[in-house]
Enzyme design. Structure first.
Site, PDB file in Angstrom:
ATOM      1  CE  LYS A  67      -3.867  -2.317   0.376  1.00 48.31           C
ATOM      2  NZ  LYS A  67      -4.981  -2.218  -0.568  1.00 48.31           N
ATOM      3  CG  ASP A 114      -3.869  -0.873  -3.692  1.00 53.37           C
ATOM      4  OD1 ASP A 114      -4.424   0.149  -4.150  1.00 53.37           O
ATOM      5  OD2 ASP A 114      -4.504  -1.830  -3.196  1.00 53.37           O
ATOM      6  CD  GLU A 169      -4.800  -3.044  -6.479  1.00 54.81           C
ATOM      7  OE1 GLU A 169      -3.842  -3.826  -6.691  1.00 54.81           O
ATOM      8  OE2 GLU A 169      -5.706  -3.286  -5.673  1.00 54.81           O
ATOM      9  CD  GLU A 196      -9.933  -2.416  -4.188  1.00 57.49           C
ATOM     10  OE1 GLU A 196      -8.732  -2.664  -4.414  1.00 57.49           O
ATOM     11  OE2 GLU A 196     -10.401  -2.326  -3.047  1.00 57.49           O
ATOM     12  CG  ASP A 233     -15.034  -6.787  -5.436  1.00 59.47           C
ATOM     13  OD1 ASP A 233     -14.132  -6.578  -4.606  1.00 59.47           O
ATOM     14  OD2 ASP A 233     -16.187  -7.160  -5.104  1.00 59.47           O
ATOM     15  CG  HIS A 280     -10.346  -6.420  -4.736  1.00 59.68           C
ATOM     16  ND1 HIS A 280     -11.555  -6.361  -4.086  1.00 59.68           N
ATOM     17  CD2 HIS A 280      -9.432  -5.942  -3.870  1.00 59.68           C
ATOM     18  CE1 HIS A 280     -11.376  -5.837  -2.889  1.00 59.68           C
ATOM     19  NE2 HIS A 280     -10.111  -5.580  -2.716  1.00 59.68           N
TER      20      HIS A 280
END
Lengths: 437, 437
Positions: free
Chosen positions: A217, A245, A271, A298, A321, A348
Site C-alpha cells: 500500500k 496500491d 493499483e 475493485e 471484484d 481483487h
C-alpha cells in the site's frame, strides 16, 4: 437435475469483524476498516441453502443489509433455474434501478443475492462453481450476460466466438487446475500500519511461502513509501514483482508524480491511482507511466465502466471484484470484455470472503474464457478465512482448485452469531475496545 | 448571524405518491413510477428545522431512507456553521465511502442531508438559498467545493477566477431575476403514456402558457416516436425547440440510428441516449448527431463523471440534478466545471420537489457563476407542487425568483403524513388500487 427446490425465505445478517484494532487492512484511504459482510441466506424447501454477501468496511453495513432485504420479492417463491433471467429481473427493475442505476448499495445488494443463487445452484448440482460454469455451453453462458450498453465493444456473437475458441482445451485446463492450482500474490506484507521490521519479515515469509508477487500500500507519505519500497525491493531482489496500491488517493497529476518517484524500485503495477470513476484520468496515468501497468477494478461499479476503461487503455490489469458489480453474471461479462481486449484479469480479493469467491471466477476464466494463466494472479490476504465453511487453500503460493459444491461463500454459523452487529458476542460482550465501529 | 442553533435530531420519512396510476412520468425505462421522497428533517434547539430529500420512484425508498438515517452521527450535536466541512466529513468518511464511493444510495443520502443543512442555514439567514449563495464571496464558495479528482480539469485557482469574473454584475442580475424570472421548459406534454389527442392538447397549452421549449419522451417504439414528433412539430411550428429524452434506453449504435430517423423533425437535444456512466459512448453519439445536442446529467453520479463528459465533449447541455450528487456543495463544483468548459446548465427537474430545489441552483449560477441565461432553461413538470410549503411559481413560462427563506424543500405536514408508506392514509386507506408500489 430434478426440479430445483423452491426458495422460501431470504435471511440477512449484519456481520462485522473488529479488524480496525490490529491495523490489518489499513491503507491511504481506509485507515481503520472493520471488515464486514452484509450477508444473505436463501433458504429452500429442499434443505439446501444458498449463501452470499456484500463486503463493506464497517459503518453502513446495516444500510447494505437493508438493500439486500429489499430484494426478497425477486427470489422468494422462485426456483434457481434460469439465473440469467432472475439476474436481469433484479437489474432491470425500473423502480429499484433509479437508486443506481447499476451502482453503489443497490447494485452490491444484487451482487450478494445473485451470488447466493449461484452458491445454491452449484450445491444442487454437486459441483464447485468454477466447474459448474466451466461445463456450461457457450450459448448457455452468453444467455447469462446482460449485453445492454456493451454492443459498441462486445456483441453476443463476439462473446460466443470467444467462448467457442476456448472450448477445445477445457478438460485439459480443468485437470491442470486440479493438479497445479492457480498463482496467488499476497498483500499481507504491505499494509500501511506495519513497521519496517514487520514489512521485512512478511516479505521474507511471502517468498518462503512460494509467492512470486507481493503488493504494498502506498500514497499516505512519499518518504515512507520510498523507504518501504526500498526495503521490499532489497528483501525480494530484482525482478520479483512488487505491485503498489494507492487506493484512489491521488488526483491525476499527483499519481504520475508520485509513481515516477517510486520508479527506481521497479513497481510492477500501480493499483487504483485515482478515482475508480475516472476513465479518462486512468488513461492519462497509464500513458504517462508505461511500462508500469495500471490496475484497477475493485471499485469499478459495473460493466459499462470496465468497457470504457478497456476501450480507452485505462487499465492493463482487470481487477474484478466478486461482490461489487452484479455478481457472477456481470463478472462473466467483464471476463468476456477482458478477453476481447486481451487484458489479463487479476481479481481483487481480501476483505471478508472475497478470496473464497474470486478463485472460482479466475479458474472459470482459465478453463472456459481466456484459456490463459499468463500474467494472471489472484490476490491473497491471509485474514478471516477461518470463519468460512470451505476456506481457500493456498499452497506454495497457489490457490488449490476448490472441490466442495457451491461458491465457497458460506460462513460458519458460530462465526455469524459471534460477529453479528451489534448484538453478537464479539461486539456486545466487551471484546471490542472503545472506538471500533 | 448569532451563533447557529444545535441540531438535536435527524428524522426520516418514507413518502410515496401513487403516480403510476395516472401514467404521469412514464417513459421508455420507467413505465410505472411511484414518485417518492426519502425525506429528512433536521430538528434544532432553536425551533427552525432543515428539510431535504432524495427523490426515488418507488420500491427501494425504504433503503434510501435507511441510508439517510445512517448519517445521523454526522449532524446531530453539530451546528450548521461550516457546511463545506460538514459535507466533506460525510463524503470522506472512509467506512461509508466504501459503499460508493460517491455514488448510488449512500451518495444520494448525503445529498438529502447536505440540502437539509442548506435549507436550515438559509432559513436562519432569512434568505432564499439562491440569494444566500449569490451573496457569498468567491473565497467562501470555493471553500464549499471538494476539488479531489478535479484538478486535471479545474483547480481552486481557476474556480476563484470564474467566480471573481462574475462578481461585478451580481446585484444587477439578481434584480433582473426578481423582475423577469428564469426561463422554463415543460415536459408535461411528452410522457409516453399519453394518447395523440392529449399530446396535441398539451403542446397547445404549453405554447399558450408561454413556454418556448417542450420535451418528448422517446425510445419505446420508433413508429410511435415518429408520429408523436410529427404531431408536436405540427402544433409547435418550425423553430420551436422540441427536446427528446430516451431515458438511457439505447446502446450507442441504436441511439445514433434512432435519433437520425427523427432528425427530420428537428429535435433540439437528445437527452440520456444511453447509460449515464458511458462517457465515451456519449462522446461518440454527440459526434455522430451534431448539431443535435446531447444532454445528460440527472443520473450522472458525481463531479468526476461530469468532469470527464465535459473533457470528452460528451454533453453540450449539463442537466444537473439537485438530489443525486452530494447536494448543494457538489452542484457548485458542477456549475464551476460547466462554466470552465462553457457549456450551459439546464437542470433536471420534475419528480417530487426537484423543481423547487433546482431553481435555486440555476438562479445562483446566473447571478454568481456563469453570469448568463443564454440557452439555459429549467425543466418544469406541473405535478405534486401542491405538497410543498413554498411551491415554485411559474408564470408565462418562467420560474419566478423565490422569496421565502430556505431551499423550498419543506413538504406540508399533512402531505407527509398522508403519503407515508405504507401506513399513511393514501396507502393504508384503500385509496391506492392493487398493483401500485
Amino acid at each position: 437435475m430434478s426440479r430445483a427446490p423452491l426458495i422460501i425465505a431470504l435471511e440477512t445478517h449484519d456481520i462485522r469483524f473488529p479488524t480496525s484494532q490490529e491495523l490489518d487492512g489499513s491503507d491511504a484511504m481506509n485507515p481503520d476498516p472493520d471488515y464486514s459482510a452484509a450477508y444473505v441466506v436463501l433458504r429452500t424447501d429442499g434443505g439446501v441453502d444458498g449463501h452470499g454477501f456484500a463486503f463493506t468496511i464497517g459503518r453502513g453495513n446495516d444500510v447494505q443489509t437493508a438493500a439486500i432485504a429489499a430484494l426478497e420479492p425477486f427470489v422468494v417463491g422462485r426456483r434457481p433455474d434460469d439465473l440469467g433471467a432472475l439476474y436481469k429481473e433484479m437489474v432491470h427493475d425500473s423502480q429499484l434501478r433509479w437508486l443506481g442505476p447499476e451502482k453503489g448499495v443497490m447494485h452490491m445488494a444484487i451482487s450478494a443475492v445473485v451470488n447466493a443463487l449461484w452458491d445454491l445452484k452449484a450445491k444442487l448440482e454437486g459441483k464447485p462453481l468454477w466447474q459448474l460454469l466451466s461445463e456450461m455451453s457457450p450459448e448457455e453462458l452468453v444467455d447469462l450476460v446482460d449485453f445492454r450498453y456493451l454492443s459498441d465493444a462486445l456483441t453476443p456473437g463476439e462473446a460466443l466466438q470467444i467462448l467457442r475458441r476456448a472450448e477445445p482445451g477445457r478438460a485439459e485446463r480443468a485437470a491442470d487446475l486440479r493438479a497445479n492450482g492457480y498463482a496467488a500474490y499476497t498483500t499481507s506484507p504491505g499494509w500501511l500500519g506495519y513497521d519496517d521490521d514487520k514489512l521485512r519479515r512478511l516479505c521474507r515469509e511471502a517468498i518462503a511461502a512460494g509467492f512470486t508477487q507481493i503488493k504494498l500500500k502506498v500514497g499516505a507519505d512519499l518518504d515512507d513509501d520510498l523507504r518501504r519500497m526500498r526495503i521490499a525491493r532489497e528483501v525480494c531482489g530484482p525482478g520479483f514483482r512488487i505491485a503498489i496500491d494507492a487506493n484512489q488517493r491521488w488526483d491525476v497529476g499527483a499519481a504520475i508524480t508520485w509513481v515516477n518517484a517510486l520508479r527506481e524500485y521497479d513497481p510492477y503495477w500501480i493499483e487504483e491511482p485515482t478515482s475508480p470513476d475516472d476513465v479518462l484520468g486512468h488513461a492519462t496515468v497509464a500513458r504517462a507511466l508505461a511500462p508500469i501497468k495500471v490496475a484497477t477494478g475493485e471499485h469499478v461499479q459495473n460493466r459499462v465502466v470496465f468497457k470504457q476503461m478497456l476501450q480507452a487503455g485505462s487499465m492493463s490489469i482487470v481487477q474484478l471484484d466478486s461482490a461489487r458489480v452484479g455478481g457472477v453474471n456481470e463478472n462473466i461479462a467483464i471476463l468476456l470484455l477482458a478477453a476481447k481486449f486481451g487484458v489479463p484479469v487479476c481479481p481483487h480479493a481480501g476483505g471478508v470472503g472475497l478470496c473464497e469467491l474470486v478463485q472460482h471466477l479466475a479458474m472459470f476464466d482459465y478453463v472456459a474464457v481466456s484459456g490463459s494463466r499468463q500474467d494472471r494472479v489472484i490476490e491473497y490476504v491471509d485474514h478471516l478465512h477461518e470463519h468460512f465453511v470451505d476456506p481457500v487453500v493456498v499452497k506454495n503460493g497457489r490457490y488449490q482448485a476448490p472441490d466442495a459444491p457451491g461458491f465457497s461463500a458460506a460462513m460458519r454459523p458460530e462465526s455469524i452469531s459471534a460477529h453479528t452487529f451489534p448484538g453478537g458476542r464479539v461486539w456486545a460482550g466487551g471484546e471490542v475496545e472503545e472506538g471500533a465501529a
